[in-house]
Design a protein around this motif. Structure first.
Motif, PDB file in Angstrom:
ATOM      1  N   HIS A  68       0.986  -1.402  -0.017  1.00 60.86           N
ATOM      2  CA  HIS A  68      -0.083   0.097  -0.119  1.00 60.86           C
ATOM      3  C   HIS A  68       0.805   1.319   0.044  1.00 60.86           C
ATOM      4  O   HIS A  68       0.484   2.354  -0.772  1.00 60.86           O
ATOM      5  CB  HIS A  68      -0.930  -0.023   1.109  1.00 60.86           C
ATOM      6  CG  HIS A  68      -1.893  -1.199   1.234  1.00 60.86           C
ATOM      7  ND1 HIS A  68      -2.868  -1.476   0.167  1.00 60.86           N
ATOM      8  CD2 HIS A  68      -2.028  -2.131   1.945  1.00 60.86           C
ATOM      9  CE1 HIS A  68      -3.666  -2.619   0.433  1.00 60.86           C
ATOM     10  NE2 HIS A  68      -2.909  -3.174   1.550  1.00 60.86           N
ATOM     11  N   ASN A  72       0.948   4.150  -3.158  1.00 64.98           N
ATOM     12  CA  ASN A  72       0.938   5.615  -2.670  1.00 64.98           C
ATOM     13  C   ASN A  72       2.078   6.330  -3.275  1.00 64.98           C
ATOM     14  O   ASN A  72       2.005   7.500  -3.860  1.00 64.98           O
ATOM     15  CB  ASN A  72       0.439   5.960  -1.435  1.00 64.98           C
ATOM     16  CG  ASN A  72      -0.935   5.777  -1.020  1.00 64.98           C
ATOM     17  OD1 ASN A  72      -1.867   6.128  -1.637  1.00 64.98           O
ATOM     18  ND2 ASN A  72      -0.977   4.641  -0.054  1.00 64.98           N
ATOM     19  N   LYS A  75       1.532   6.893  -6.981  1.00 63.78           N
ATOM     20  CA  LYS A  75       0.633   7.923  -6.962  1.00 63.78           C
ATOM     21  C   LYS A  75       1.076   9.335  -7.100  1.00 63.78           C
ATOM     22  O   LYS A  75       1.087  10.504  -7.665  1.00 63.78           O
ATOM     23  CB  LYS A  75      -0.587   7.859  -6.221  1.00 63.78           C
ATOM     24  CG  LYS A  75      -1.431   6.538  -6.441  1.00 63.78           C
ATOM     25  CD  LYS A  75      -2.798   6.564  -5.461  1.00 63.78           C
ATOM     26  CE  LYS A  75      -3.501   5.360  -5.780  1.00 63.78           C
ATOM     27  NZ  LYS A  75      -4.550   5.198  -4.556  1.00 63.78           N
ATOM     28  N   LEU A  82      -3.841  12.506  -3.383  1.00 61.40           N
ATOM     29  CA  LEU A  82      -3.903  11.458  -2.162  1.00 61.40           C
ATOM     30  C   LEU A  82      -5.122  12.097  -1.568  1.00 61.40           C
ATOM     31  O   LEU A  82      -5.357  13.433  -1.199  1.00 61.40           O
ATOM     32  CB  LEU A  82      -2.726  11.292  -1.320  1.00 61.40           C
ATOM     33  CG  LEU A  82      -1.491  10.745  -2.242  1.00 61.40           C
ATOM     34  CD1 LEU A  82      -0.675  10.327  -0.919  1.00 61.40           C
ATOM     35  CD2 LEU A  82      -1.775   9.375  -2.797  1.00 61.40           C
ATOM     36  N   HIS A 105      -0.773   4.396   5.622  1.00 63.11           N
ATOM     37  CA  HIS A 105      -0.170   4.101   4.380  1.00 63.11           C
ATOM     38  C   HIS A 105       0.225   5.497   3.704  1.00 63.11           C
ATOM     39  O   HIS A 105       1.530   5.510   3.160  1.00 63.11           O
ATOM     40  CB  HIS A 105      -0.514   3.016   3.507  1.00 63.11           C
ATOM     41  CG  HIS A 105      -0.808   1.805   4.360  1.00 63.11           C
ATOM     42  ND1 HIS A 105      -2.155   1.518   5.018  1.00 63.11           N
ATOM     43  CD2 HIS A 105      -0.040   0.629   4.376  1.00 63.11           C
ATOM     44  CE1 HIS A 105      -1.904   0.143   5.392  1.00 63.11           C
ATOM     45  NE2 HIS A 105      -0.750  -0.193   5.292  1.00 63.11           N
ATOM     46  N   ARG A 106      -0.735   6.210   3.475  1.00 60.72           N
ATOM     47  CA  ARG A 106      -0.527   7.477   2.744  1.00 60.72           C
ATOM     48  C   ARG A 106       0.476   8.399   3.488  1.00 60.72           C
ATOM     49  O   ARG A 106       1.342   9.183   2.805  1.00 60.72           O
ATOM     50  CB  ARG A 106      -1.816   8.173   2.619  1.00 60.72           C
ATOM     51  CG  ARG A 106      -2.713   7.488   1.868  1.00 60.72           C
ATOM     52  CD  ARG A 106      -3.998   8.264   1.345  1.00 60.72           C
ATOM     53  NE  ARG A 106      -4.948   8.838   2.338  1.00 60.72           N
ATOM     54  CZ  ARG A 106      -5.543   7.811   3.225  1.00 60.72           C
ATOM     55  NH1 ARG A 106      -6.020   6.715   2.611  1.00 60.72           N
ATOM     56  NH2 ARG A 106      -6.451   8.301   4.012  1.00 60.72           N
TER      57      ARG A 106
END
Length: 126
Positions: A68, A72, A75, A82, A105-106
């Motif tokens: 994960h 991210n 991304k 996000l 996770h972000r």
């Protein structure tokens, strides 16, 4: 390697509030978790520094290759926005921990991208 700063949406997604609720029911009674999530839904986003959020949570920085976190990071590198993280403010004087209700996770991915960059978050107190 050049730093990539994460871009953030204006509000958490509906699924983020549901995930926060599910997590918070492990920490609090269902009515208290519902109350906290409802307050978060109506709270404006703020910005805090990525590394400070992680430090306050007392959680470890997850590995860069954790699935994960890696997703991210991709991304961030592609310039995709996000979802802001959802936080419950702690109080050291009262022994209340700071909680990342959704977005662990972000925040880890944001730390890998640029730990000194601002992170969008919704934060409510108990």
């Amino acid at each position: 390697m050049a730093k990539h700063t994460a871009k953030w949406k204006g509000r958490p997604d509906r699924a983020d509030f549901a995930a926060a609720f599910n997590y918070l029911t492990l920490q609090f009674s269902t009515p208290k978790a519902k109350y906290l999530v409802e307050r978060a839904r109506h709270t404006r986003c703020l910005e805090r520094i990525a590394k400070d959020i992680l430090r306050a949570s007392n959680l470890p920085l997850l590995p860069r290759d954790e699935v994960h976190v890696a997703d991210n990071i991709k991304k961030i590198h592609k310039g995709k926005s996000l979802s802001p993280i959802i936080l419950i403010q702690g109080d050291l004087m009262k022994g209340r921990p700071f909680i990342i209700a959704d977005g662990y996770h972000r925040i880890c991915a944001a730390c890998y991208a640029d730990e000194d960059a601002p992170v969008a978050a919704v934060m409510v107190g108990l």
